[in-house]
Design an enzyme around this catalytic site. Sequence first.
Site, short mmCIF file in Angstrom:
data_model
loop_
_atom_site.label_atom_id
_atom_site.label_comp_id
_atom_site.label_asym_id
_atom_site.label_seq_id
_atom_site.Cartn_x
_atom_site.Cartn_y
_atom_site.Cartn_z
N ASP A 55 0.83 -1.21 0.00
CA ASP A 55 0.00 0.00 0.00
C ASP A 55 0.87 1.26 0.00
OD1 ASP A 55 -2.12 -1.88 0.48
OD2 ASP A 55 -1.74 -1.74 2.64
N GLU A 265 -11.57 -0.34 -3.03
CA GLU A 265 -10.75 0.25 -1.96
C GLU A 265 -9.62 1.05 -2.60
OE1 GLU A 265 -9.22 -3.15 0.18
OE2 GLU A 265 -7.92 -3.75 -1.46
O1 FUB Z 1 -3.00 -3.68 3.56
C1 FUB Z 1 -4.26 -4.01 4.07
C2 FUB Z 1 -5.32 -3.73 3.06
O2 FUB Z 1 -5.09 -4.49 1.89
C3 FUB Z 1 -5.34 -2.31 2.56
O3 FUB Z 1 -5.92 -1.40 3.45
C4 FUB Z 1 -6.05 -2.49 1.29
O4 FUB Z 1 -5.99 -1.39 0.44
C5 FUB Z 1 -5.37 -3.73 0.73
O5 FUB Z 1 -4.18 -3.42 0.09
#
Ligand code: FUB
Length: 365
Positions: A55, A265
């Site tokens: 991320d 997301e």
């Molecule tokens: O890294 C945990 C979660 O996985 C993140 O918040 C999302 O965007 C995905 O990458």
Amino acid sequence: MDPKIMRYTIAKLLALPLALAGTLVLAQTKTAEQRSPEGKRYLAQPLVKDIFVADPSAHVFNGRIYVYPSHDVDAGIPDDDLGNQYAMHDYRVLSMARPGGPVTVHPVAIDVKDIPWASKQTWAPDAAYKNGTYYLYMPARDKQGVFRIGVATSKSPTGPFKAEAAPIRGSFSIDPAVFTDTDGQSYMFFGGIWGGQLQRWATGKFDADAGDTDLRQDDKPALSGKVARLTADMKQFAEAPRDVQILDEAGKPVLGGDHDRRFFEASFMFKRGGKYYYTYSTGDTHFVNYAIGDNPYGPFRYTGHIMAPVQGWTTHHSIIEFQNRWWLFYHDTQLSNKNHLRSAKMTEMFFNADGTIRPINPFKD
Ligand code: FUB
């Protein structure tokens, strides 16, 4: 034999095995190029190999590139659709003077035990700078297991950061991305469905019974990411979060069943040529997409994919301009082939004359 001819003959005889050895080394280097389990060659290599980071949210502060990633750890939790395997508990900052240059891994910037309201799962963060202070935005589960977003501050871009006592009032879900417009106003984009719990907030209140699916029927508008203007001190929402609307070519909201285009997301906003690029991940179909609008609130017209699926369940990206070139930061599972142990990477991104982005394939073939 003439000594000159002798020296020449000896040199020739020595040169042959050396040349052969050289070819062998070259061949070995070539065959040693790491390939994906499907035999594909990776477009880019991990920024760091000593720790797992995902991320990656990149920023340019004082002419240096800083990357704010999640710090992946192996907690031995099996994969599930709610991301329980992502059991991170602290943040590390990376930095580099230029793309391709050596990457510094800075010490722990903050640990979950120093975030008074948080219990676990310090997921994808972001950072911002204003008036001599650096702000780290951190999603984590609160003591009741609900994802909230908090902020911590430091005088240094690499921390250590000191957390506020409580999360941002009215915050929920995950994946904060703070965008500061050219007029100095900052906005937070956020949200993530399934493990990120956004579907549980569909009525405006947390509904523990709402389930962990896309929620809306396939022929209804998809769940949206959220945006809220930040207060001048960068520590609270200045307004109730609004939906980030993504429209299709007919000007209608992208539907819940349209998994190649709908928001999942990893919101990230940037501005170029007076246009606002809302970028996000489609989660279960593994694309990084973009939609273009005329202001930070949208609506945004769906425009295309930025990146095709990487190795691993998902990717989560950020985009910066550095010395007039644009760079996409993302992650994959090249080093571990495990969904919860990811590596951040970067690659150059190119625009067409009409402002569209040339789609990127994370593999060379
Ligand atoms: O890294 C945990 C979660 O996985 C993140 O918040 C999302 O965007 C995905 O990458």
